[in-house]
Write an enzyme that holds these catalytic residues in place. Structure first.
Site, PDB file in Angstrom:
ATOM      1  N   LYS A 215       0.873  -1.181   0.000  1.00 50.17           N
ATOM      2  CA  LYS A 215       0.000   0.000   0.000  1.00 50.17           C
ATOM      3  C   LYS A 215       0.907   1.227   0.000  1.00 50.17           C
ATOM      4  CE  LYS A 215      -3.845   2.154   2.461  1.00 50.17           C
ATOM      5  NZ  LYS A 215      -4.145   2.569   3.852  1.00 50.17           N
ATOM      6  N   HIS A 234      -5.030   2.528  14.510  1.00 52.48           N
ATOM      7  CA  HIS A 234      -5.391   1.141  14.208  1.00 52.48           C
ATOM      8  C   HIS A 234      -4.214   0.240  14.552  1.00 52.48           C
ATOM      9  CE1 HIS A 234      -2.923   2.336  10.796  1.00 52.48           C
ATOM     10  NE2 HIS A 234      -2.667   1.050  10.613  1.00 52.48           N
ATOM     11  N   ASP A 236      -2.273  -3.171  12.788  1.00 50.26           N
ATOM     12  CA  ASP A 236      -2.254  -3.869  11.503  1.00 50.26           C
ATOM     13  C   ASP A 236      -2.733  -5.309  11.722  1.00 50.26           C
ATOM     14  OD1 ASP A 236      -1.209  -1.546  10.483  1.00 50.26           O
ATOM     15  OD2 ASP A 236       0.744  -2.392   9.924  1.00 50.26           O
ATOM     16  N   HIS A 290      -1.274   2.439  16.180  1.00 44.32           N
ATOM     17  CA  HIS A 290      -0.516   3.521  15.557  1.00 44.32           C
ATOM     18  C   HIS A 290      -1.406   4.341  14.637  1.00 44.32           C
ATOM     19  CE1 HIS A 290      -0.197  -0.038  12.950  1.00 44.32           C
ATOM     20  NE2 HIS A 290      -0.052   0.784  11.914  1.00 44.32           N
TER      21      HIS A 290
END
Ligand code: OGA
Ligand code: NI
Length: 354
Positions: A215, A234, A236, A290
């Site tokens: 991404k 969020h 990962d 993070h």
């Protein structure tokens, strides 16, 4: 028919607006914690993201190798995120990856739209921006390009950027090298948990099934950076995430109740332990919360590669070796797809109760 009517954040940013649309403004509670990222990056006091030197990770000398592993283990247990240095991927290759990605994003928006994804039809690969996923309509200050880069036989090269022409060659080489770095890390983490060397690699799908998804996050300059986020807080979902960036600060980690801004470490690759390894290790390795800040002065670009297990083939749960009478399993068995579903559900519940 669904047509793309969303303005890209890049177009918004270059339109000369002085204040951002309300969808990009974070809720009041969150605003108090967002500061100027350049000021934040300078702060020397307080905890800092650890830097792990991988020079000796495969040393012939058992003791030397063990010392290196212990450093990695400590960082994975305390932070779940670190700057990797001497990781074996050349500076030259990293520079080329950054250059081809940047060149693609320098194309006019109309050109990039030719690669637009269509999330409504389940087409997630390609050029995109976040769609609001709840009633608040909250959006993030970024556009991105998302695509699968490994294993090679699972790639859809037809949707990869054709400009610049070196994009495919450079990104493929980076994918191969990152895949072997991921194996090295998974081996070391396995040994740290008292498992056989190849165990975690196998548990996340091995060479055939572990998917590497790139991404490229493009964060345009923002006229009101203290009101927005590039990526909201969020963890990962991946097994591991590897991040390169263009040396503009933005990444923040939520450590011991405070947001810590990651410094820009030359030639490093940031590595996150994701939820998948957190689950398999029964929480011994952390998947840290993070987020990404934006700024007024510089475009920030980051290249995040998510190493993910297959969606339905594997049931993720704490490995028996990580569970004991005093360490009961912290996570119920779920496939990767179910884990994603569960996170979405929890988020919706949070929103309802706000
Ligand atoms: C992500 C992410 C942070 C960054 O894409 O999941 O956390 O530094 N990005 O861009
Ligand atoms: Ni992330």
């Amino acid at each position: 028919m669904v047509t793309s009517v969303l303005p890209r954040v890049e177009s918004l940013a270059s339109s000369g607006i002085q204040s951002i649309p309300k969808e990009y403004i974070r809720p009041q509670e969150e605003l108090t914690s967002i500061g100027n990222v350049f000021e934040e990056e300078k702060k020397e006091e307080g905890p800092q993201v650890p830097t792990i030197d991988l020079t000796e990770i495969e040393s012939e000398d058992k003791e030397v190798r063990e010392r290196c592993r212990q450093e990695l283990k400590k960082a994975a247990m305390e932070w779940g995120v670190m700057h990797l240095v001497n990781h074996g991927i050349s500076e030259e290759l990293m520079d080329r990856v950054r250059k081809v990605g940047q060149k693609f994003f320098e194309l006019p928006v109309e050109e990039k739209e030719k690669y637009a994804n269509d999330q409504s039809s389940g087409n997630v690969q390609g050029y995109g921006s976040k769609l609001a996923n709840n009633a608040s309509g909250q959006l993030e200050w970024e556009d991105y390009f998302f695509h699968l880069i490994f294993p090679e036989d699972k790639r859809d090269l037809s949707i990869w950027p054709k400009i610049p022409s070196e994009y495919t060659e450079v990104t493929s080489e980076y994918a191969r090298q990152l895949r072997s770095l991921a194996s090295k890390i998974l081996s070391a983490l396995s040994i740290c948990l008292g498992l056989e060397e190849g165990r975690l690699e196998k548990e996340v799908g091995g060479v055939e099934e572990l998917l590497l998804q790139l991404k490229i996050n493009y964060y345009p300059k923002c006229p009101q950076p203290e009101l927005a986020l590039g990526v909201e807080a969020h963890t990962d979902i991946s097994a591991l995430t590897f991040i390169l960036h263009n040396m503009v600060p933005g990444l923040q980690l939520f450590y011991q109740g405070k947001w810590v801004t990651a410094k820009c470490v030359p030639n490093s690759i940031i590595m996150h332990i994701g939820d998948t390894i957190e689950i398999l290790s029964n929480g011994k390795f952390k998947s840290i919360l993070h987020r990404g800040l934006v700024n007024k002065e510089k475009v920030r670009i980051s290249w995040a590669v998510f190493c993910e297990p297959p969606k339905d083939k594997i049931i993720l749960k704490p490995l028996p070796e990580t569970v004991s009478e005093t360490e009961p399993p912290l996570f119920p068995p779920r496939t990767f797809a179910q884990h994603i579903e569960h996170k979405l559900f929890r988020k919706t519940q949070d929103n309802l109760s706000n």
